[in-house]
Write an enzyme that holds these catalytic residues in place. Structure first.
Site, PDB file in Angstrom:
ATOM      1  N   GLU A 171      39.014 -64.108-108.974  1.00 44.21           N
ATOM      2  CA  GLU A 171      37.521 -63.654-108.775  1.00 44.21           C
ATOM      3  C   GLU A 171      37.549 -62.803-107.745  1.00 44.21           C
ATOM      4  O   GLU A 171      38.437 -62.108-107.076  1.00 44.21           O
ATOM      5  CB  GLU A 171      36.623 -64.941-108.013  1.00 44.21           C
ATOM      6  CG  GLU A 171      36.800 -66.328-109.186  1.00 44.21           C
ATOM      7  CD  GLU A 171      36.155 -67.484-108.387  1.00 44.21           C
ATOM      8  OE1 GLU A 171      35.231 -67.917-109.383  1.00 44.21           O
ATOM      9  OE2 GLU A 171      36.197 -67.529-107.372  1.00 44.21           O
ATOM     10  N   TRP A 210      24.878 -75.292-104.279  1.00 46.87           N
ATOM     11  CA  TRP A 210      24.721 -74.037-105.022  1.00 46.87           C
ATOM     12  C   TRP A 210      23.709 -74.233-106.360  1.00 46.87           C
ATOM     13  O   TRP A 210      23.576 -75.395-106.685  1.00 46.87           O
ATOM     14  CB  TRP A 210      26.302 -73.937-105.719  1.00 46.87           C
ATOM     15  CG  TRP A 210      26.258 -72.506-106.657  1.00 46.87           C
ATOM     16  CD1 TRP A 210      27.102 -71.613-105.972  1.00 46.87           C
ATOM     17  CD2 TRP A 210      26.303 -72.403-107.976  1.00 46.87           C
ATOM     18  NE1 TRP A 210      27.084 -70.492-107.168  1.00 46.87           N
ATOM     19  CE2 TRP A 210      26.558 -71.114-108.327  1.00 46.87           C
ATOM     20  CE3 TRP A 210      25.670 -73.345-109.159  1.00 46.87           C
ATOM     21  CZ2 TRP A 210      26.532 -70.647-109.662  1.00 46.87           C
ATOM     22  CZ3 TRP A 210      25.707 -72.847-110.405  1.00 46.87           C
ATOM     23  CH2 TRP A 210      26.041 -71.680-110.635  1.00 46.87           C
ATOM     24  N   ASP A 257      32.170 -60.434-111.282  1.00 42.34           N
ATOM     25  CA  ASP A 257      32.215 -59.940-110.112  1.00 42.34           C
ATOM     26  C   ASP A 257      32.800 -58.348-110.035  1.00 42.34           C
ATOM     27  O   ASP A 257      33.805 -58.173-109.142  1.00 42.34           O
ATOM     28  CB  ASP A 257      33.221 -60.644-109.327  1.00 42.34           C
ATOM     29  CG  ASP A 257      32.978 -62.310-109.291  1.00 42.34           C
ATOM     30  OD1 ASP A 257      31.867 -62.617-109.632  1.00 42.34           O
ATOM     31  OD2 ASP A 257      33.863 -63.050-108.849  1.00 42.34           O
ATOM     32  N   PHE A 290      25.220 -63.163-110.311  1.00 43.43           N
ATOM     33  CA  PHE A 290      26.327 -63.764-109.556  1.00 43.43           C
ATOM     34  C   PHE A 290      26.802 -62.262-108.857  1.00 43.43           C
ATOM     35  O   PHE A 290      26.216 -61.490-108.742  1.00 43.43           O
ATOM     36  CB  PHE A 290      27.503 -64.048-110.748  1.00 43.43           C
ATOM     37  CG  PHE A 290      27.314 -65.304-111.075  1.00 43.43           C
ATOM     38  CD1 PHE A 290      26.335 -66.159-110.907  1.00 43.43           C
ATOM     39  CD2 PHE A 290      28.567 -65.958-111.630  1.00 43.43           C
ATOM     40  CE1 PHE A 290      26.341 -67.567-111.300  1.00 43.43           C
ATOM     41  CE2 PHE A 290      28.343 -67.402-112.138  1.00 43.43           C
ATOM     42  CZ  PHE A 290      27.350 -68.095-111.759  1.00 43.43           C
ATOM     43  N   SER A 291      28.104 -62.596-108.296  1.00 39.34           N
ATOM     44  CA  SER A 291      28.769 -61.687-107.545  1.00 39.34           C
ATOM     45  C   SER A 291      28.703 -60.053-108.078  1.00 39.34           C
ATOM     46  O   SER A 291      29.126 -60.037-109.276  1.00 39.34           O
ATOM     47  CB  SER A 291      29.828 -61.953-106.865  1.00 39.34           C
ATOM     48  OG  SER A 291      29.613 -63.332-106.084  1.00 39.34           O
ATOM     49  N   TRP A 337      21.373 -72.572 -99.245  1.00 37.97           N
ATOM     50  CA  TRP A 337      22.818 -72.117 -99.672  1.00 37.97           C
ATOM     51  C   TRP A 337      22.842 -70.768 -99.797  1.00 37.97           C
ATOM     52  O   TRP A 337      22.202 -69.815-100.284  1.00 37.97           O
ATOM     53  CB  TRP A 337      22.969 -72.661-101.098  1.00 37.97           C
ATOM     54  CG  TRP A 337      24.284 -72.574-101.462  1.00 37.97           C
ATOM     55  CD1 TRP A 337      24.445 -71.236-102.581  1.00 37.97           C
ATOM     56  CD2 TRP A 337      25.541 -73.164-101.318  1.00 37.97           C
ATOM     57  NE1 TRP A 337      25.590 -71.400-102.783  1.00 37.97           N
ATOM     58  CE2 TRP A 337      26.263 -72.336-101.995  1.00 37.97           C
ATOM     59  CE3 TRP A 337      25.794 -74.019-100.507  1.00 37.97           C
ATOM     60  CZ2 TRP A 337      27.838 -72.567-102.089  1.00 37.97           C
ATOM     61  CZ3 TRP A 337      27.149 -74.672-100.425  1.00 37.97           C
ATOM     62  CH2 TRP A 337      28.036 -73.753-101.314  1.00 37.97           C
ATOM     63  N   MET A 338      24.301 -70.416 -99.235  1.00 41.27           N
ATOM     64  CA  MET A 338      25.119 -69.083 -99.504  1.00 41.27           C
ATOM     65  C   MET A 338      26.356 -69.427 -99.900  1.00 41.27           C
ATOM     66  O   MET A 338      27.028 -70.203 -99.379  1.00 41.27           O
ATOM     67  CB  MET A 338      24.867 -68.343 -98.067  1.00 41.27           C
ATOM     68  CG  MET A 338      25.803 -67.243 -98.116  1.00 41.27           C
ATOM     69  SD  MET A 338      25.380 -65.987 -96.501  1.00 41.27           S
ATOM     70  CE  MET A 338      26.696 -66.920 -95.597  1.00 41.27           C
ATOM     71  N   ASN A 339      26.948 -68.402-100.898  1.00 37.95           N
ATOM     72  CA  ASN A 339      28.146 -68.384-100.988  1.00 37.95           C
ATOM     73  C   ASN A 339      28.760 -66.803-100.836  1.00 37.95           C
ATOM     74  O   ASN A 339      28.201 -66.017 -99.760  1.00 37.95           O
ATOM     75  CB  ASN A 339      28.807 -69.052-102.195  1.00 37.95           C
ATOM     76  CG  ASN A 339      28.254 -68.858-103.712  1.00 37.95           C
ATOM     77  OD1 ASN A 339      27.303 -69.183-103.689  1.00 37.95           O
ATOM     78  ND2 ASN A 339      28.901 -68.247-104.477  1.00 37.95           N
ATOM     79  N   ASP A 340      29.460 -66.287-101.512  1.00 36.26           N
ATOM     80  CA  ASP A 340      30.023 -64.910-101.537  1.00 36.26           C
ATOM     81  C   ASP A 340      29.101 -63.747-100.816  1.00 36.26           C
ATOM     82  O   ASP A 340      27.837 -63.584-101.289  1.00 36.26           O
ATOM     83  CB  ASP A 340      30.499 -64.448-102.883  1.00 36.26           C
ATOM     84  CG  ASP A 340      31.028 -65.237-103.955  1.00 36.26           C
ATOM     85  OD1 ASP A 340      31.342 -66.390-103.296  1.00 36.26           O
ATOM     86  OD2 ASP A 340      31.230 -64.821-104.902  1.00 36.26           O
TER      87      ASP A 340
HETATM   88  C1  FRU Z   1      33.081 -67.054-105.961  1.00 35.53           C
HETATM   89  C2  FRU Z   1      32.046 -66.984-107.236  1.00 35.53           C
HETATM   90  C3  FRU Z   1      32.296 -66.044-108.152  1.00 35.53           C
HETATM   91  C4  FRU Z   1      31.004 -65.865-108.779  1.00 35.53           C
HETATM   92  C5  FRU Z   1      29.964 -66.602-107.626  1.00 35.53           C
HETATM   93  C6  FRU Z   1      29.040 -67.278-108.438  1.00 35.53           C
HETATM   94  O1  FRU Z   1      32.851 -67.808-105.199  1.00 35.53           O
HETATM   95  O2  FRU Z   1      32.713 -68.279-108.198  1.00 35.53           O
HETATM   96  O3  FRU Z   1      32.977 -65.422-108.947  1.00 35.53           O
HETATM   97  O4  FRU Z   1      30.187 -64.486-109.029  1.00 35.53           O
HETATM   98  O5  FRU Z   1      30.797 -67.428-106.972  1.00 35.53           O
HETATM   99  O6  FRU Z   1      28.104 -67.883-107.355  1.00 35.53           O
END
Ligand code: FRU
Length: 471
Positions: A210, A65, A159, A97-98, A36-39
């Protein structure tokens, strides 16, 4: 477990490079090697090694996630990526987190000259801000013993994006705090004090704010500041999106004209597609450029996308600057970065699964229609409507769409500057279409999942040139 993750991170890219992967793996977009990847997080450019560092929200144990780590990749050219071991692991203060990274050239934090300092949110029962430093060029980080360095009084408190503020002569942090952005300052990255906040009564508030960024942009001698504010949900086509405000920063406060952002309809979007989120910029980019990258997904369906070994990809790198629209209003110009433009290779007649397409369209009474399709009848229809002054992208018949009711969609960008010849560049890569107005007046990013790659393009009311990818 940590050893297994390291081995997987190092071995899987070889497997991927050998082509042993799945049909929706991007060729020239950044993707995690596995899971998994997000920000995108903590991006910085290292002028000595000429490497672009990119960290990212990563869960190494599943394709959905989970407890967040900072994955790590580097690139020499923003076209191809080397995957490195995970840079920051969850610790006793929380999940990672970010956040952002800065080069502490003057050793303000005392971790060492030229230490790279990561500032991120530790997410546990509460969200707090922590720092970690790297003395090996960003490969490994040591969490600061005095973490967290900033605590708050609200649930969504996250963030941090930090930059050296010349006006205030100190570090400034922009932090997303529910429905507003707060600004904090520090001399040493360890002790922070609140200076001001911005947001209530401005722009869109359909979801939580965010991943902020605050950027100085100059236009013909005029200095403006752009506050980037990712929002989820509450985007113009549902779910996640990136709004921004153009205003002034005086070293203490961000101000913009309220009348220009009074209602949601006046919100300005950095991208008019459904799959552009958590967009922030590189620290220390060469030539004072402002180089942004976004997560090419949407929280409405990110965990349901039809891939199996990995989930998600980032956009191509984009350079941001200012322009004035037909009403004399400042907006942000979004263009593929020069490095991204270099993805375009030789001309070809046959449309490949990864390609760059240049399209010229002339204004007429009838809309211009651009269709990408495959032999199964799956298609994406893009339309320039000169009467409505819009560009739209319809992916309702684009292939696999039923993994989420929110996925089939038509997205629309207003044409803010009237001109009678439109140039458009499409970046296509297995599961994504990024469309850029030739002057950067708008951008539109959408995912698509055809069951066979689109191999035809037709343009009614214009001409297309197809190019292979040059990596
Ligand atoms: C945005 C977010 C950030 C948070 C991160 C958690 O996509 O919700 O606000 O730091 O993802 O993975």
């Amino acid at each position: 477990m940590r050893r297994l993750v390291v081995i997987l991170t190092l071995v899987l890219p070889l497997f991927v490079a050998a082509g042993g992967d799945e049909p929706y793996r991007s060729l020239y977009h950044h993707t995690p090697p596995v899971m998994w990847m997000n920000d995108p997080n903590g991006m910085f450019y290292d002028a000595q090694t000429q490497l672009w560092h990119l960290y990212y929200q990563h869960y190494p144990d599943d394709i959905v996630w989970g407890p967040m780590h900072w994955g790590h990749s580097t690139s020499k050219d923003l076209k191809t990526w080397e995957h490195l071991p995970i840079a920051i692991y969850p610790d006793s203060v929380g999940m990672i987190f970010s956040g952002s990274c800065v080069l502490d050239t003057n050793n303000t934090a005392g971790f060492g000259r030229n230490a790279i300092v990561a500032i991120y949110t530790s997410a546990d029962k509460a969200q707090t801000q922590s720092i970690a430093y790297s003395l090996d060029g960003g490969r490994t980080f040591t969490p600061y013993k005095g973490n967290p360095v900033l605590t708050g009084d609200i649930a969504d408190f996250r963030d941090p994006k930090v930059f050296w503020d010349k006006q205030a002569d100190c570090w400034t942090m922009v932090l997303a705090c529910q429905q507003e952005m707060r600004f904090y300052q520090s001399d040493d990255l360890k002790q922070w004090h609140f200076v001001s906040s911005f947001g209530l009564g401005y722009g869109c508030h359909g979801g939580v704010w965010e991943c902020p960024d605050l950027l100085q942009m100059d236009d013909n001698g005029q200095t403006k500041w752009v506050l980037i504010c990712n929002i989820n949900p509450g985007g113009p086509f549902g779910g996640s999106a990136t709004q921004y405000f153009v205003g002034d920063w005086n070293g203490k406060e961000f101000k913009c004209e309220k009348g220009k952002y009074e209602n949601e309809k006046m919100a300005r979007w950095l991208d008019y597609g459904k799959d552009h989120y958590a967009t922030v910029t590189w620290h220390n980019a060469p030539g004072n450029r402002i180089v942004a990258i976004g997560w090419m997904s949407n929280w409405q369906y990110a965990t349901a996308l039809p891939t199996t070994h990995f989930r998600s990809q980032n956009t191509i790198a984009r350079d941001l600057s200012l322009y004035k629209d037909d009403n004399g209003e400042y907006r942000v110009r979004v263009l593929p970065s020069p490095e991204s433009k270099a993805i375009r290779g030789d001309r070809t007649k046959q449309l490949p699964a990864a390609a760059v397409i240049e399209i010229d369209v002339c204004e007429s009474r009838k809309p211009a229609l651009i269709t990408l399709s495959n032999d199964k009848g799956e298609q994406v229809l893009m339309t320039y409507d000169f009467n409505a002054q819009t560009f739209t992208c319809d992916r309702t018949k684009s292939g696999k769409t039923d993994f989420s009711a929110e996925f089939p969609a038509v997205t629309t960008a207003p044409l803010f500057v009237k001109h009678n010849h439109h140039h458009l560049t499409l970046y296509i890569d297995h599961c994504s279409i990024e469309a850029f107005d030739g002057e950067g007046y708008w951008a539109m990013t959408n995912l698509v999942f055809p069951t066979q790659p689109y191999n035809h393009i037709t343009v009614k009311g214009g001409k297309a040139k197809i190019y292979n990818v040059n990596l």
